[in-house]
Design an enzyme around this catalytic site. Structure first.
Site, mmCIF file in Angstrom:
data_model
loop_
_atom_site.group_PDB
_atom_site.id
_atom_site.type_symbol
_atom_site.label_atom_id
_atom_site.label_comp_id
_atom_site.label_asym_id
_atom_site.label_seq_id
_atom_site.Cartn_x
_atom_site.Cartn_y
_atom_site.Cartn_z
ATOM 1 N N HIS A 73 0.945 -1.461 -0.611
ATOM 2 C CA HIS A 73 -0.206 0.244 0.008
ATOM 3 C C HIS A 73 0.863 0.788 -0.405
ATOM 4 C CE1 HIS A 73 -3.429 -2.801 1.146
ATOM 5 N NE2 HIS A 73 -2.594 -3.725 2.439
ATOM 6 N N SER A 126 14.297 20.998 -16.997
ATOM 7 C CA SER A 126 12.998 22.126 -17.405
ATOM 8 C C SER A 126 14.108 23.909 -17.464
ATOM 9 C CB SER A 126 12.471 21.923 -15.735
ATOM 10 O OG SER A 126 11.755 23.620 -15.987
ATOM 11 N N LYS A 153 15.595 21.468 -11.783
ATOM 12 C CA LYS A 153 14.954 20.157 -11.794
ATOM 13 C C LYS A 153 16.237 19.518 -12.972
ATOM 14 C CE LYS A 153 11.310 18.955 -12.037
ATOM 15 N NZ LYS A 153 9.607 19.664 -12.120
ATOM 16 N N GLU A 194 9.542 7.788 -17.443
ATOM 17 C CA GLU A 194 8.380 8.956 -17.405
ATOM 18 C C GLU A 194 7.477 7.792 -18.791
ATOM 19 O OE1 GLU A 194 7.197 12.666 -15.181
ATOM 20 O OE2 GLU A 194 9.390 12.437 -15.699
#
Ligand code: ARG
Length: 462
Positions: free
Chosen positions: A160, A281, A287, A294
């Site tokens: 979980h 970024s 970043k 992804e």
């Protein structure tokens, strides 16, 4: 380059096909990638026709000579593809006839594009599957190599997404090895059913020429022939099955990607992915984004979509061949391309991961990951499991108030929850003790994980 040509079937028609329809029905822009397989199939077919006395050996020689030249033209990029000639098959046949005359026109004896295209796709896919299995194994090797250094690196295992029990990082990586092992098995299994010859089915019913299908199957390295002509030309279950196996591989890699993304987030800080797999970024200078995982997660949607496309393509088709089947190619090709690129990049990326054992360790120490070990300890001293569970829950609550781990409590403090607790408890409450205790096949004890890695290396070498 495209040019104007008369359709091979135009004799029956009163007017030329509308320009829009021609574009709509043509497949040459995407099926030209089957060209070399188409030639391979044609050469085997021609050899059989000659052996059966259906064409002469002069015809066969002409066909071979013409095909050799066509193959060179295709490889060098000089071949001129024509949209008017619809698909890869008619483009090659027309060029062959231009080069060698009547022998080229005889090639299609006892054959139809229906069994021809089914053969081409099977030859293509068989080859793709072989390459993909090697790529899956290369990724497995990258996982095993990383795991080898981390059998003793401890991280929190989650259920979980809550800290559950400590596990070896290598054990976690080896879970993906197992998934990929089943994936490679699925590919190999699909290969068996792909590797059957449709040629000889002709349009749908077989052919009236005295052909020898088994000879063609043997020449092309198929394990046998498709045993029903209607089925041979019409079903694409072999492509669907492959795409399902591909979707599962992508799904496994999507899960791993999700974990890499989480682990690379500063909130976890478990790993770093090499800069060459990330981007920055344009607005936020701090970043470093895990673009590759992804995109793998994103491209999984695309491959799953191809599976649904192929299933849907098939579901309403009566026997035998229908033009719907022309739509099998783009999803299939894109599945192979996407999976190939994904597996290649993934093996590299795994090799470029930096592991941060300290961050993993401190996370494992934060969530009372050894609470189950304390309960098991009490059970081994005679307490029923449910009572042990209750005692440990109270101890966790107490430690939480203290702001420390269970192993940070004094012996007297622990003994408030059960008089069965003695000073041997500290060996149990450590992360190392917790791992070492799970010492059976499939467990996370470093000794077991080392054995799993040894089995994996043996499998990969075989
Ligand atoms: N381009 C077609 C395909 O991909 C080849 C077979 C066409 N057969 C036919 N009779 N129109 O399926």
């Amino acid at each position: 380059m495209m040019m104007q040509d008369k359709q091979a079937w135009s004799g029956r028609f009163n007017e030329p096909v509308a320009e829009l329809v021609k574009r709509y029905t043509a497949s040459v822009e995407f099926d030209q990638r089957l060209a070399l397989f188409d030639i391979q199939g044609s050469l085997a077919h021609a050899q059989m026709l000659e052996a059966c006395g259906i064409i002469t050996s002069q015809d066969l020689n002409d066909i071979r000579r013409g095909m050799a030249q066509i193959e060179n033209e295709i490889i060098s990029g000089d071949f001129v593809w024509s949209l008017d000639l619809e698909d890869v098959h008619l483009n090659i046949e027309k060029r062959l006839t231009a080069l060698v005359g009547d022998a080229g026109k005889r090639l299609h004896t006892g054959r139809s594009r229906n069994d021809q295209v089914a053969t081409d796709v099977r030859l293509y896919l068989r080859n793709a599957i072989d390459e993909l299995i090697e790529l899956v194994k290369a990724l497995q090797m990258a996982l095993v190599n990383l795991a080898t250094h981390h059998t003793h690196t401890i991280m929190p295992g989650f259920t979980h997404l809550q800290v559950a029990q400590p596990v070896s990082f290598a054990h976690h990586l080896m879970a993906y090895f197992e998934m990929l092992k089943r994936d490679a098995e699925r590919l190999a299994d699909a290969h068996r059913r792909v590797n059957r010859l449709p040629l000889g089915a002709a349009a749908l019913a077989g052919t009236s020429y005295p052909i020898k299908r088994e000879m063609v199957a043997e020449l092309l390295g198929f394990d046998g022939v498709c045993e029903n002509s209607l089925d041979a030309v019409s079903d694409r279950d072999f492509a669907i099955e492959f795409t399902a196996a591909a979707a599962l591989i992508m799904t496994h890699l999507s899960r791993l990607s999700e974990e890499l993304i989480l682990w690379m987030s500063p909130r976890f800080g478990f790993i770093d992915i090499a800069d060459r797999f990330c981007t920055g970024s344009s607005i936020m200078p701090q970043k470093k984004n895990p673009d590759v995982p992804e995109l793998v997660r994103g491209k999984t949607g695309r491959v799953n979509g191809h599976l649904v496309a192929l299933l849907t393509l098939m579901k309403g088709q009566p026997l035998a061949y229908n033009k719907d089947n022309q739509e099998d190619k783009e999803p299939l090709f894109d599945t192979v391309d996407t999976l190939t690129q994904t597996l290649r990049i993934y093996a590299d990326m795994i090799g470029g991961i930096t592991v941060k054992p300290e961050a993993m360790r401190s996370a494992a120490l934060q969530g009372y990951a050894t609470a189950t070990d304390l309960a098991d300890y009490l059970v081994k001293k005679g307490l029923p499991f449910r009572d042990a569970h209750e005692a440990v829950a109270l101890a966790v609550r107490f430690a939480e108030q203290r702001g420390c781990d269970l192993s940070g409590l004094k012996l007297e403090e622990l003994q408030q929850f059960s008089s069965l607790i003695a000073d041997d408890i500290y060996g149990v409450l450590t992360l190392e003790g917790s791992l070492a205790a799970r010492n059976h096949t499939g467990g996370t004890a470093p000794q077991q994980v080392e054995a799993a890695i040894a089995r994996a290396r043996h499998y990969l070498a075989g």
